[in-house]
Design a protein around this motif. Sequence first.
Motif, PDB file in Angstrom:
ATOM      1  N   LEU A 100      -4.235  10.314   1.901  1.00 60.31           N
ATOM      2  CA  LEU A 100      -4.251   8.853   1.898  1.00 60.31           C
ATOM      3  C   LEU A 100      -3.126   8.289   2.777  1.00 60.31           C
ATOM      4  N   ARG A 137     -13.203   6.914   6.203  1.00 67.40           N
ATOM      5  CA  ARG A 137     -12.543   8.082   6.767  1.00 67.40           C
ATOM      6  C   ARG A 137     -12.331   9.198   5.737  1.00 67.40           C
ATOM      7  N   LEU A 192      -6.580   4.733  -3.781  1.00 70.58           N
ATOM      8  CA  LEU A 192      -5.344   3.979  -3.582  1.00 70.58           C
ATOM      9  C   LEU A 192      -5.255   2.799  -4.551  1.00 70.58           C
ATOM     10  N   ASN A 216       0.835  -1.215   0.000  1.00 65.30           N
ATOM     11  CA  ASN A 216       0.000   0.000   0.000  1.00 65.30           C
ATOM     12  C   ASN A 216       0.863   1.255   0.000  1.00 65.30           C
ATOM     13  N   GLY A 223     -10.886   7.562  -0.624  1.00 62.59           N
ATOM     14  CA  GLY A 223     -10.325   6.319  -0.077  1.00 62.59           C
ATOM     15  C   GLY A 223     -10.183   5.223  -1.110  1.00 62.59           C
ATOM     16  N   GLU A 242     -12.078   0.980   5.415  1.00 61.55           N
ATOM     17  CA  GLU A 242     -11.662   1.962   6.421  1.00 61.55           C
ATOM     18  C   GLU A 242     -11.220   3.260   5.757  1.00 61.55           C
ATOM     19  N   LEU A 243     -10.486   3.149   4.672  1.00 58.01           N
ATOM     20  CA  LEU A 243     -10.068   4.358   3.946  1.00 58.01           C
ATOM     21  C   LEU A 243     -11.277   5.145   3.463  1.00 58.01           C
ATOM     22  N   ARG A 244     -12.236   4.465   2.908  1.00 57.22           N
ATOM     23  CA  ARG A 244     -13.413   5.146   2.369  1.00 57.22           C
ATOM     24  C   ARG A 244     -14.290   5.700   3.491  1.00 57.22           C
ATOM     25  N   THR A 265      -3.931   8.741   6.463  1.00 59.47           N
ATOM     26  CA  THR A 265      -5.022   7.857   6.863  1.00 59.47           C
ATOM     27  C   THR A 265      -4.564   6.408   6.920  1.00 59.47           C
ATOM     28  N   LEU A 266      -3.735   6.005   5.959  1.00 61.24           N
ATOM     29  CA  LEU A 266      -3.173   4.649   6.003  1.00 61.24           C
ATOM     30  C   LEU A 266      -2.387   4.435   7.294  1.00 61.24           C
ATOM     31  N   GLU A 286      -9.562  -1.084   2.681  1.00 64.74           N
ATOM     32  CA  GLU A 286     -10.156  -0.142   1.732  1.00 64.74           C
ATOM     33  C   GLU A 286     -11.441   0.471   2.295  1.00 64.74           C
TER      34      GLU A 286
END
Length: 496
Positions: A57, A93, A101, A36, A98, A89-91, A60-61, A87
């Motif tokens: 990104l 937040r 990536l 990632n 998100g 979790e990224l979206r 947040t990662l 993924e």
Amino acid sequence: MTDKSVFPDPVYRDTVLAPLFEGVKANYAAGMASINRAHLVMLAETGILPPTDAAKLAKTLAAIEADVDIEALTYTGEHEDYFFLVEAELRARLGDLGGSLHTARSRNDMDHTLFKLALRQRVAALIDELHALADALIQKARKEADTLIVAYTHGQPAQPTTFGHYLGAIIEVILRDAQRLDAEANGLEHCPMGAAAITTSGFPIDRQRVADLLGFEEPLLNSYGCIASVDYVTGLYSSIKLIFIHLGRLIQDLQFWSAFEVGQIYVPNSLVQISSIMPQKRNPVPIEHLRHMASVTVGRCDMVVGTMHNTPFTDMNDSEGEVQQAGYAAFESGSRVLRLLTKFLPACRINAERVSRTTDAACITITELADTLVRDEGLSFRQAHEIAATVAKAVIKEEVPLGSVSGYSAFQAAFADATGRTPTMDEAAFKATVAANTFVARRDRPGGPAKAALLPALDGYAATLADLVARQNARKTRHATAEKKLNAAFADVMGT
């Protein structure tokens, strides 16, 4: 009829997805984090993602990695696997950002990169242990360069040699196995990232940059091959299998040599178990454990390679999570064999008394008598061989050593009967000729057991091992350097 079922079906969840999820937790979470980060760095550096988006990104990662306790996760079926959990979790937040990536990559190229990263670590550990065994045997061979043993062919006493010479033969095989394993380790140094699903991407990705950040030597070139060609798996496990097939033959000799009836090798008390009911009985059971663990390792390698048989040349689950994780057991059992054998064999010693007794009883130096008759008495080899055979039969029948007075008398009679004359070899020369030390010392051609031949060979083995160690260290250095580069580049993207 309307299909109202919802993925995943509970049985599929429990029998496939949940075990795979646990496997990812145990084997791939760290690798996924590295992929990632490396992919995000590349997207930022190529301008595929704007700097501000890349920074969000990245931050947040890093936050997700800090917040999520991977070990505590339990598969619920909410997300197909750990990748989709990250993924999601990224979206959650970042909103739609998100999902950015995953630009220009696929689960296909990610999976095979993950598998290579996981195998890379295991192979490095196995190589270190194989190198340690080779080094221990080289040292042992030097110490045992003068130690006489009985060499067997077809299960019968054949000729004298030295323990160092025997170990030299084993060392050569181990080094060839190590070279094969080194070649397969190099095969893991080509990165699939950038292949995406099958055909790379329309985005201006930098495959070499991702490969560098993940510690690979270079990208694996053909994108179809990145997701379809699993020879990095079949080749690797085939080379591991050969190691333990070959060591199994050594282990079988140790079993034979340690038998009471042979008694050529003595196993120290620390590696012997005493029978629970027969107090006189010394059981060198580590040999049995070595043998069965080596066989288990061979079987586990066969399982992996066999699973690939007759599978389509494309991305497929047959080569992925389940079989990859199952194959790791081969490294576990193989490691146990290498570590135990590295301790066991150098600790053993040759029983000189039993070697001497077998040497005499089986008349195993008789070949040198025939050779000497050719050199010193001018006989043809066949005539000399027939005289030697007559002498051997006589001393074995009388149960006396070949170098005894009776042995010389038998020789005189056989020689006179075959040639019609008296031999020039007197009794002292005869005794020296048929001595085991003489037999070994005269075999000083390249590859022979005499120290003049053996010690240079051992020096050569040590040089070969040093080269293999240097190649291994170069890979380790590249991996460690890449980790530092990745951390620095990721920090730059975050703006920290």
